[in-house]
Design an enzyme around this catalytic site. Sequence first.
Site, PDB file in Angstrom:
ATOM      1  N   SER A 236     -24.869 -56.079  -4.758  1.00 11.64           N
ATOM      2  CA  SER A 236     -23.961 -56.334  -5.634  1.00 11.64           C
ATOM      3  C   SER A 236     -23.260 -57.718  -5.549  1.00 11.64           C
ATOM      4  O   SER A 236     -22.871 -58.356  -6.521  1.00 11.64           O
ATOM      5  CB  SER A 236     -22.760 -55.262  -5.555  1.00 11.64           C
ATOM      6  OG  SER A 236     -21.760 -55.568  -6.318  1.00 11.64           O
TER       7      SER A 236
ATOM      8  N   SER B  67     -19.590 -53.030 -11.359  1.00 10.73           N
ATOM      9  CA  SER B  67     -18.587 -52.508 -10.624  1.00 10.73           C
ATOM     10  C   SER B  67     -18.970 -52.789  -9.406  1.00 10.73           C
ATOM     11  O   SER B  67     -20.380 -52.342  -8.949  1.00 10.73           O
ATOM     12  CB  SER B  67     -18.229 -51.051 -10.892  1.00 10.73           C
ATOM     13  OG  SER B  67     -17.242 -50.724 -10.163  1.00 10.73           O
ATOM     14  N   GLU B  68     -18.389 -53.630  -8.581  1.00 11.21           N
ATOM     15  CA  GLU B  68     -18.782 -54.295  -7.237  1.00 11.21           C
ATOM     16  C   GLU B  68     -19.274 -53.163  -6.291  1.00 11.21           C
ATOM     17  O   GLU B  68     -20.034 -53.414  -5.318  1.00 11.21           O
ATOM     18  CB  GLU B  68     -17.958 -55.308  -6.818  1.00 11.21           C
ATOM     19  CG  GLU B  68     -16.614 -54.816  -6.151  1.00 11.21           C
ATOM     20  CD  GLU B  68     -15.405 -54.771  -7.222  1.00 11.21           C
ATOM     21  OE1 GLU B  68     -15.578 -54.698  -8.339  1.00 11.21           O
ATOM     22  OE2 GLU B  68     -14.130 -54.776  -6.760  1.00 11.21           O
ATOM     23  N   ASN B  69     -18.961 -52.018  -6.442  1.00 11.78           N
ATOM     24  CA  ASN B  69     -19.282 -50.956  -5.471  1.00 11.78           C
ATOM     25  C   ASN B  69     -20.711 -50.487  -5.817  1.00 11.78           C
ATOM     26  O   ASN B  69     -21.276 -49.382  -5.087  1.00 11.78           O
ATOM     27  CB  ASN B  69     -18.377 -49.677  -5.425  1.00 11.78           C
ATOM     28  CG  ASN B  69     -18.408 -48.903  -7.176  1.00 11.78           C
ATOM     29  OD1 ASN B  69     -17.962 -49.778  -7.741  1.00 11.78           O
ATOM     30  ND2 ASN B  69     -18.521 -47.707  -7.162  1.00 11.78           N
TER      31      ASN B  69
ATOM     32  N   ASN C 275     -17.026 -58.500 -14.885  1.00 10.29           N
ATOM     33  CA  ASN C 275     -16.508 -57.840 -13.703  1.00 10.29           C
ATOM     34  C   ASN C 275     -15.037 -57.563 -13.883  1.00 10.29           C
ATOM     35  O   ASN C 275     -14.342 -58.751 -14.010  1.00 10.29           O
ATOM     36  CB  ASN C 275     -16.862 -58.366 -12.226  1.00 10.29           C
ATOM     37  CG  ASN C 275     -16.020 -57.668 -11.258  1.00 10.29           C
ATOM     38  OD1 ASN C 275     -14.942 -57.267 -11.240  1.00 10.29           O
ATOM     39  ND2 ASN C 275     -16.953 -56.644 -10.357  1.00 10.29           N
TER      40      ASN C 275
END
Lengths: 233, 217
Positions: B87, B45-47, B22
């Site tokens: 996520s 990607s944390e979204n 990340n």
Amino acid sequence: MKKVYQNAEEATHDITDNMTIILGGFGLCGLPENSIAALVNKGVKGLTCISNNAGVDDFGLGLLLKNHQIKKMIASYVGENAEFERQLLNGELDVELIPQGTLAERCRASAAGIPAFFTPAGFGTEVAIGKETREFDGKMYIMERRFHADFAIVKAWKGDTNGNLIYRAATRNFNLPMAGAGKITIAEVEELVPAGELDPDQIHTPGIFVKRIFQGAKYEKRIEKITVRKREI
Amino acid sequence: MLDKDGIAKRIAKELQDGFYVNLGIGIPTLVANYVPEGMNVTFQSENGMLGMGPFPYEGEQDADVINAGKQTVTMLPGGVYFDSATSFAMIRGEHVDLTVLGAMEVSEKGDIANWKIPGKMVKGMGGAMDLVASAKNIIVAMQHENKAGESKLLPQCTLPLTGIGCVKKIVTELAFLEVTEDGFKLLERAPGVSVDDIKKATLGKLIIEGEIPEMVI
């Protein structure tokens, strides 16, 4: 019970002043933009809004902010919005900033009937102030609570008349865990089809979590930051 | 001294085949440009993306495909989209192998501050608190000193904390350091930088053992 509504105005007709509303989307991606426009037009005030971000100055929740319709904002990241910062520093707006994963899990817990859970996020920081902490297996955690929201409003790509939803690409984001997180969940979709047309194997949100569904009149789908690369010739 | 790309290049040398990584906003994003040839690294990607690729070609941008910095990106073959709760299950569940993020301050105990300057900047922590509380391996990419010329490597953070005792390694324009129980251990010097330069720019406890090699990037 009637699940299909004609438009955003009808689906949000009983949202009134001082209610708490959970809204899906990440930045401007997967935003329930028709419902937000209806709330702006309606002029409801004193809202507590729970959403990952606060929109930009002239789109998303930024439109409600500009109209001073939001009393309190619960979010994880509120950069990108000058009006937000102005209202916050002037004391016109109450803000609670919470870690993004905690926000997602609090929404999931709200939909799943879980009153509280423990997370390591924020331990030792100001986020932990006033919260119960506990050690599990040698690591420290803080207790976080579910939300109690009047409405949750999510946006999906396709939906059917039973309320089943399919999201497209990275628009799952907060929409998926927020579906079912309010007393009433409203889903707006780009395309509404009769029940039976969606493949049951491909549905992301089962319709039981969705009380109202409507097809959005139009989607601007604004992009916050367009970043591209040049084709090599 | 390293430029921003130099910092990213040095961090890229810490990548390992098969890593899920990340990358935060800013310098960390540049690390994706320097994955060693033949190495398989997957960016989270944390979204809600695993297998995030480069920016789209002009005209091919899609409003539904953005990264956590809200920039339009692409998905690589074999990638997957998911929701925010899933996520952060990946993140808190320690399934992400390496997190690279920026910082305003890091303490000699590995505490990090990067989300708030009281009275000045209120943007929020986004996913940073979840990431630093759970990551197995955190590398901070930042400038050694702030714009006022003050050290960002401190005995104690002065700004509101993002997480405590979590930073493992730091790469700045001057040095590559490891956070140990006794303080910042100097591992490498940036090209053309002396140990004295690093001493002067470091306010927290600096541990220097033997000859400090110059970075190879």
